[in-house]
Write a protein that holds these residues in place. Structure first.
Motif, PDB file in Angstrom:
ATOM      1  N   GLU A  15       0.839  -1.187   0.000  1.00 15.09           N
ATOM      2  CA  GLU A  15       0.000   0.000   0.000  1.00 15.09           C
ATOM      3  C   GLU A  15       0.881   1.247   0.000  1.00 15.09           C
ATOM      4  N   GLY A  16       0.313   2.382  -0.428  1.00 13.88           N
ATOM      5  CA  GLY A  16       1.035   3.643  -0.372  1.00 13.88           C
ATOM      6  C   GLY A  16       1.518   4.121  -1.723  1.00 13.88           C
ATOM      7  N   THR A  17       2.261   5.222  -1.701  1.00 13.00           N
ATOM      8  CA  THR A  17       2.804   5.801  -2.921  1.00 13.00           C
ATOM      9  C   THR A  17       3.753   4.810  -3.595  1.00 13.00           C
ATOM     10  N   ILE A  18       3.674   4.731  -4.896  1.00 12.47           N
ATOM     11  CA  ILE A  18       4.405   3.696  -5.639  1.00 12.47           C
ATOM     12  C   ILE A  18       5.890   3.685  -5.314  1.00 12.47           C
ATOM     13  N   ASP A  19       6.544   4.854  -5.396  1.00 10.04           N
ATOM     14  CA  ASP A  19       8.003   4.855  -5.241  1.00 10.04           C
ATOM     15  C   ASP A  19       8.453   4.706  -3.792  1.00 10.04           C
ATOM     16  N   GLN A  20       7.498   4.574  -2.861  1.00 12.22           N
ATOM     17  CA  GLN A  20       7.856   4.310  -1.471  1.00 12.22           C
ATOM     18  C   GLN A  20       7.617   2.852  -1.083  1.00 12.22           C
ATOM     19  N   LYS A  21       7.107   2.054  -2.013  1.00 16.21           N
ATOM     20  CA  LYS A  21       6.915   0.635  -1.745  1.00 16.21           C
ATOM     21  C   LYS A  21       8.272  -0.066  -1.715  1.00 16.21           C
ATOM     22  N   VAL A  22       8.334  -1.190  -1.021  1.00 14.60           N
ATOM     23  CA  VAL A  22       9.590  -1.929  -0.885  1.00 14.60           C
ATOM     24  C   VAL A  22      10.078  -2.394  -2.258  1.00 14.60           C
ATOM     25  N   HIS A  23      11.391  -2.456  -2.420  1.00  9.42           N
ATOM     26  CA  HIS A  23      11.991  -2.884  -3.679  1.00  9.42           C
ATOM     27  C   HIS A  23      12.121  -4.411  -3.749  1.00  9.42           C
ATOM     28  N   TYR A  24      11.809  -4.951  -4.927  1.00 12.32           N
ATOM     29  CA  TYR A  24      12.005  -6.365  -5.236  1.00 12.32           C
ATOM     30  C   TYR A  24      12.885  -6.466  -6.474  1.00 12.32           C
ATOM     31  N   ILE A  25      13.486  -7.634  -6.670  1.00 15.28           N
ATOM     32  CA  ILE A  25      14.181  -7.902  -7.930  1.00 15.28           C
ATOM     33  C   ILE A  25      13.783  -9.295  -8.410  1.00 15.28           C
ATOM     34  N   LYS A  26      13.388  -9.392  -9.662  1.00 15.67           N
ATOM     35  CA  LYS A  26      13.023 -10.663 -10.290  1.00 15.67           C
ATOM     36  C   LYS A  26      13.428 -10.593 -11.761  1.00 15.67           C
ATOM     37  N   ARG A  27      13.190 -11.701 -12.474  1.00 15.75           N
ATOM     38  CA  ARG A  27      13.509 -11.749 -13.897  1.00 15.75           C
ATOM     39  C   ARG A  27      12.209 -11.727 -14.709  1.00 15.75           C
ATOM     40  N   VAL A  28      12.197 -10.928 -15.757  1.00 17.30           N
ATOM     41  CA  VAL A  28      11.022 -10.836 -16.621  1.00 17.30           C
ATOM     42  C   VAL A  28      10.902 -12.106 -17.454  1.00 17.30           C
ATOM     43  N   MET A  29       9.742 -12.759 -17.366  1.00 24.38           N
ATOM     44  CA  MET A  29       9.491 -13.955 -18.168  1.00 24.38           C
ATOM     45  C   MET A  29       8.345 -13.757 -19.155  1.00 24.38           C
ATOM     46  N   GLY A  30       7.387 -12.903 -18.827  1.00 26.93           N
ATOM     47  CA  GLY A  30       6.252 -12.668 -19.707  1.00 26.93           C
ATOM     48  C   GLY A  30       6.106 -11.202 -20.036  1.00 26.93           C
ATOM     49  N   LEU A  31       5.878 -10.883 -21.313  1.00 26.20           N
ATOM     50  CA  LEU A  31       5.798  -9.510 -21.795  1.00 26.20           C
ATOM     51  C   LEU A  31       4.341  -9.105 -22.011  1.00 26.20           C
ATOM     52  N   PRO A  32       4.079  -7.773 -22.121  1.00 26.61           N
ATOM     53  CA  PRO A  32       2.708  -7.301 -22.301  1.00 26.61           C
ATOM     54  C   PRO A  32       2.023  -7.954 -23.501  1.00 26.61           C
TER      55      PRO A  32
ATOM     56  N   TYR B 156     -12.853  -3.762 -20.996  1.00 32.00           N
ATOM     57  CA  TYR B 156     -11.953  -2.765 -20.417  1.00 32.00           C
ATOM     58  C   TYR B 156     -10.704  -2.666 -21.281  1.00 32.00           C
ATOM     59  N   THR B 157     -10.211  -1.431 -21.484  1.00 30.03           N
ATOM     60  CA  THR B 157      -8.991  -1.183 -22.251  1.00 30.03           C
ATOM     61  C   THR B 157      -7.888  -0.744 -21.290  1.00 30.03           C
ATOM     62  N   PHE B 158      -6.792  -1.488 -21.275  1.00 27.75           N
ATOM     63  CA  PHE B 158      -5.711  -1.203 -20.331  1.00 27.75           C
ATOM     64  C   PHE B 158      -4.976   0.080 -20.696  1.00 27.75           C
ATOM     65  N   ARG B 159      -4.506   0.781 -19.662  1.00 30.85           N
ATOM     66  CA  ARG B 159      -3.862   2.079 -19.847  1.00 30.85           C
ATOM     67  C   ARG B 159      -2.335   2.011 -19.789  1.00 30.85           C
ATOM     68  N   GLU B 160      -1.792   0.895 -19.334  1.00 31.94           N
ATOM     69  CA  GLU B 160      -0.331   0.759 -19.330  1.00 31.94           C
ATOM     70  C   GLU B 160       0.065  -0.700 -19.508  1.00 31.94           C
ATOM     71  N   ASP B 161       1.365  -0.916 -19.673  1.00 32.17           N
ATOM     72  CA  ASP B 161       1.898  -2.254 -19.883  1.00 32.17           C
ATOM     73  C   ASP B 161       2.183  -2.929 -18.533  1.00 32.17           C
ATOM     74  N   TYR B 162       2.134  -4.257 -18.576  1.00 32.06           N
ATOM     75  CA  TYR B 162       2.394  -5.062 -17.390  1.00 32.06           C
ATOM     76  C   TYR B 162       3.336  -6.207 -17.757  1.00 32.06           C
ATOM     77  N   TYR B 163       3.993  -6.761 -16.725  1.00 33.67           N
ATOM     78  CA  TYR B 163       4.984  -7.812 -16.940  1.00 33.67           C
ATOM     79  C   TYR B 163       4.773  -8.932 -15.926  1.00 33.67           C
ATOM     80  N   PHE B 164       5.183 -10.144 -16.337  1.00 30.85           N
ATOM     81  CA  PHE B 164       5.121 -11.304 -15.452  1.00 30.85           C
ATOM     82  C   PHE B 164       6.555 -11.661 -15.089  1.00 30.85           C
ATOM     83  N   VAL B 165       6.857 -11.649 -13.791  1.00 27.20           N
ATOM     84  CA  VAL B 165       8.237 -11.860 -13.347  1.00 27.20           C
ATOM     85  C   VAL B 165       8.330 -13.105 -12.476  1.00 27.20           C
TER      86      VAL B 165
END
Length: 344
Positions: A97-114, A282-291
């Motif tokens: 929860e909260g402002t996006i850039d204050q959320k905890v950082h994670y690191i993963k590898r991108v496996m699925g693209l928009p 519904y029409t999506f407004r941004e891209d998403y990734y599967f990590v």
């Protein structure tokens, strides 16, 4: 004294500028990316690749204090590259929860693209379009659980051999002649060559193993997925319109309601309302990734909590500049061989 203060202030401003627009730092806190990245690795994270994301909250530099209520819209400057499959990305953890850039950082590898469909079958990842999914192989530094069947229960693994292969985890099973090991593909192949080993196969989690108190649920809930047999799920893509049905709603509700800020609700099964209007699409407004984590059986990733929105991505991991092994000796020791090693 004044000159020293001015020099320190200038140095801090330069560091803040560099961290905002060019490169940031990140420390690996967990084993979810082993053996690609180890606990205690310190990384340089490039903001140039995907474009620097401007601050979305007003905070005192180098502290955790932020001005309540000061939230800025998402703006990303142009970058030099797109997010690609197999990129190691640092991002803000979407479920927080909260402002996006204050959320905890994670690191993963991108496996699925928009726009892609992703499915995991017996631990193997497939991506593409429905009816045309392509196998995505394990990288040499990825690891997973393998089931090892021995010709006789009495045979024991040599600790020295395991250390040489980088194998740290050996798990017993109810069958005396069968164990499970956490290993890279190369290490699994080496174990397969031992004379007293009958077979080495990927260890597939059953549905019953994924249930129980305290076990995290997989995303989206209620579909009977396991971490090793997962999907198919279709990843949201900016500009793509989807039909809202009882099948798609569990996967996209949080995307619409939370990540894209629309007031979305289910009126009744199969009927939905967005921003006060009844709609079936519904029409999506941004891209998403599967990590996913490289340590496939020890990673909380998109299989458990869903997609990563583009506005949550901080940057691309490009280099290990320092590494500290807490388990070496009585107070830890640097891993000199990993210093200034490129992220794979």
């Amino acid at each position: 004294m004044r000159q020293w203060v001015e020099a320190v202030a200038l140095a801090l401003l330069i560091m803040l500028f560099l961290r905002t627009f060019f490169v940031d730092q990140f420390r690996i806190p967990s084993p979810s990316m082993e053996k690609s990245l180890l606990v205690g690795d310190y990384l340089f994270v490039s903001k140039v690749h995907y474009g620097p994301r401007l601050p979305m909250s007003l905070c005192v530099p180098y502290t955790q204090w932020c001005l309540p209520g000061a939230v800025f819209p998402y703006v990303r400057l142009p970058g030099v590259d797109d997010v690609d499959r197999y990129d190691e990305i640092v991002f803000n953890y979407p479920p927080d929860e909260g402002t996006i850039d204050q959320k905890v950082h994670y690191i993963k590898r991108v496996m699925g693209l928009p726009g892609e469909t992703l499915e995991v079958r017996d631990k193997v990842v497939y991506t593409g379009t429905q009816g045309n999914l392509k196998r995505q192989e394990l990288l040499p530094t990825m690891q997973q659980l393998w089931t090892v069947e021995k010709s006789e229960p009495g045979y024991r693994f040599s600790q020295q051999q395991l250390e040489e292969l980088g194998v740290e985890t050996v798990l017993p099973t109810p069958e005396p002649a069968v164990v499970r090991v956490q290993a890279t593909p190369k290490a699994a192949e080496a174990i397969r060559s031992w004379s007293w080993v009958e077979s080495v196969k990927p260890s597939i989690a059953e549905r019953d193993e994924e249930r129980g108190v305290g076990r995290p649920q997989l995303f989206p809930g209620g579909r009977g997925y396991t971490r090793d047999n997962y999907g198919p799920v279709t990843i949201p893509k900016k500009g793509v319109t989807v039909k809202l049905t009882e099948e798609t709603w569990p996967a996209y509700r949080r995307v619409i309601d939370v990540y894209e800020g629309r007031a979305a609700r289910e009126i009744r099964p199969g009927r939905y309302e967005i921003d006060g209007e009844v709609t079936g699409t519904y029409t999506f407004r941004e891209d998403y990734y599967f990590v996913m984590g490289d340590n496939r059986d020890d990673s909380q990733d998109s299989r458990f909590w869903g997609f990563v929105p583009m506005d949550h991505i901080v940057g691309k991991a490009v280099m290990v500049y320092f590494s500290w092994n807490d388990e070496a000796g009585w107070m830890g020791f640097p891993r000199f061989g990993r210093m200034f090693e490129g992220a794979e």
